[in-house]
Design an enzyme around this catalytic site. Structure first.
Site, PDB file in Angstrom:
ATOM      1  N   LEU A   1       0.819  -1.211   0.000  1.00  0.00           N
ATOM      2  CA  LEU A   1       0.000   0.000   0.000  1.00  0.00           C
ATOM      3  C   LEU A   1       0.854   1.263   0.000  1.00  0.00           C
ATOM      4  O   LEU A   1       0.493   2.268  -0.623  1.00  0.00           O
ATOM      5  CB  LEU A   1      -0.935   0.004   1.214  1.00  0.00           C
ATOM      6  N   CYS A   2       1.985   1.235   0.702  1.00  0.00           N
ATOM      7  CA  CYS A   2       2.835   2.421   0.750  1.00  0.00           C
ATOM      8  C   CYS A   2       3.370   2.767  -0.635  1.00  0.00           C
ATOM      9  O   CYS A   2       3.517   3.942  -0.988  1.00  0.00           O
ATOM     10  CB  CYS A   2       3.964   2.235   1.748  1.00  0.00           C
TER      11      CYS A   2
END
Length: 544
Positions: A304-305
């Protein structure tokens, strides 16, 4: 044709019985016959009860030779069985046709005597007889799609005469660019039916039976008729079921020794765009399909980052639109008329409203995701975001490449032929191909997983009476294996018993009602005298 007379008693032509047989075997104006060709003819004669005696004598004559048999000797033998000459001629014609049709296999199956390099020691003797032996094998092909069409064609053209094909799908126009057994007129028909018709049209003497129903609906006796199973499936669930079914068919004698006749190997092929694999599962010696399931990759997965802060490729932008932006939609009327809520920077820590349900088959929904991905790509100067790529990512569509299908199906068929004829060792047990950039392939061994649900060494196998209750099974297992069974769960995740959750109603139910097909269930149990930690034991049940 006229009889040809020359020293050495050569015989040819239709004016004598041996002349017809010789012509059928491809011999013309010769004083000698290739002994291997006579062996092929003899092996086919021996399958006929009426002709068996003559076949045995013909085989003995060929075996006594040094590679060639005098025409006069063969004629003398045929003269002793004149009443059979019509039927012998039919078999001779079939033998000649068999050798001609599958001449490409002779380099492998009838290589020069003594050339047994790479063959199964003590199990292979180079001879044309192997062509006929191959024709007696029965093969199940599961799947008649991109891989299946190629596999069916390869099996039939390699000399397999008895093939059964199973496929649930019907033909769609999108299949026609790579599933070459199908034509426009076939759209809407069952893939298995059309594939069988096409192959039988091109390979006249092949027997091909087809079915359009789930593999789970066939009983054990159906699967036991096959010498090997070749699969070109497109989903993991079906592979797992087939893997378990073939492993469950293994039989052991009273002393616990494996009965070799119960082994039905599985050759499994799979492709993803320019990548492909062929695997050989020789139960119980090699690892099975589930041994490597923990290593399986499913679809696109990104951190997700990375998606939120450091997008680098087109898929990152599509993932941002799908995973981060879509859940914050408050209203959606079309890809141009919508209301998007404020997406917080720490969106992974905040519960999104999820007010609009995503329909992956809705063009408006897909267009919205594509346009948001395009916006983000422009923001970070990333190229490559297209509507097709958006569809592939969101639906996890793997492009099918005809050349990859052809290569992997050839590898699968090759392994099946090697096993059936013992002409060369099979792979142990994984072949990988990557044509993404250049051409790369390798083989390696996937080790058996001792904790595998299907074939792990900790598997508990029990023969039980169908009317035994689940409670009686629990008592028997607890006593025999010194455990305390805490839960029983079927492989399709149906909980039969869980003491911790209070699910105990089924303890009084007979097992033939709870698990009609017997097979595998997962058991959670605590080993008595050990720690209180529950361990999963694969439990394999079969009826007495």
């Amino acid at each position: 044709s006229r009889a040809h007379e020359s020293p050495g008693n050569s015989v040819s032509g239709k004016d004598c019985s041996m002349g017809g047989v010789l012509a059928a075997l491809g011999v013309d104006k010769s004083t000698e016959i290739d002994a291997d060709m006579l062996k092929l003819c003899a092996s086919m004669l021996e399958n006929n009860e009426k002709l068996k005696d003559f076949g045995d004598k013909l085989s003995a004559l060929a075996e006594e030779s040094t590679g060639k048999v005098a025409v006069a000797e063969a004629k003398a033998l045929l003269d002793e069985h004149k009443t059979l000459e019509g039927e012998v001629l039919k078999i001779a014609k079939l033998a000649g046709k068999r050798q001609k049709d599958f001449h490409s296999m002779t380099n492998l199956l009838a290589r020069k005597p003594g050339h047994k390099d790479f063959a199964w020691e003590g199990m292979f003797e180079p001879s044309l007889v192997n062509i006929e032996a191959l024709a007696t094998k029965k093969v199940l092909c599961v799947g008649a799609g991109g891989l299946g069409c190629e596999i069916l064609k390869n099996l039939a053209l390699s000399g397999i005469k008895d093939i059964v094909v199973i496929d649930l799908d019907t033909i769609d126009v999108s299949n026609l660019n790579r599933q070459f057994l199908f034509r426009s007129k076939d759209v809407g028909r069952a893939k298995a039916e059309v594939a069988a018709e096409f192959v039988k049209t091109r390979v006249k003497d092949v027997n091909m039976e087809w079915h359009k129903k789930p593999i789970q609906e066939f009983d054990d006796n159906f699967y036991r008729q096959f010498d090997i199973v070749v699969a070109g499936l497109d989903n993991v669930k079906a592979r797992i079921w087939l893997n378990q079914k073939l492993f469950s068919l293994l039989r052991y004698d009273d002393e616990g020794d494996l009965e070799p006749d119960s082994i039905i190997p599985l050759v499994d092929g799979g492709t993803e765009a320019f990548k492909g694999q062929a695997r050989f599962f020789l139960y119980p010696f090699y690892s099975c399909f589930e041994c490597s399931q923990s290593d399986a990759q499913t679809g696109f997965k990104f951190d997700l980052c990375t998606i939120r802060n450091l997008p680098r490729i087109a898929e990152h932008c599509i993932a941002h639109a799908l995973v981060i932006q879509w859940p914050w939609l408050e209203e959606f009327k079309s890809h141009t008329v919508y209301k998007l809520g404020s997406v917080p920077k720490d969106s992974d820590k905040t519960q999104p409203p999820n007010r609009v349900s995503l329909d992956k088959d809705n063009p408006e929904h897909m267009t919205w995701i594509y346009e948001r991905a395009k916006e983000r790509a422009n923001q970070y100067n990333i190229e490559g975001v297209t509507y097709n790529l958006t569809m592939q990512y969101v639906k996890n569509i793997i492009p099918a490449i005809a050349s990859t299908n052809a290569l992997i199906s050839a590898a699968c068929t090759n392994e099946a032929i090697k096993y059936l004829t013992k002409s060369s060792p099979i792979i142990n047990n994984y072949y990988f191909y990557n044509g993404q950039s250049g051409t790369y392939s390798r083989t390696f061994e996937y080790k058996k997983n001792p904790e595998c649900f299907t074939c792990g060494s900790s598997t508990i196998k029990m023969q039980i009476k169908p009317d035994m209750t689940l409670g009686q099974l629990k008592e028997a297992i607890d006593a025999k294996y010194n455990v305390d069974a805490r839960a029983f769960v079927t492989h399709d995740e149906k909980t039969l018993y869980n003491r911790g959750l209070g699910i105990t109603e089924a303890l009084a139910e007979p097992l033939n009602k709870l698990v009609p097909d017997a097979g595998e269930i997962a058991m959670m149990a605590v080993k008595k005298g050990a720690s209180n930690k529950a361990v999963q034991f694969p439990l394999f049940l079969s009826w007495q």
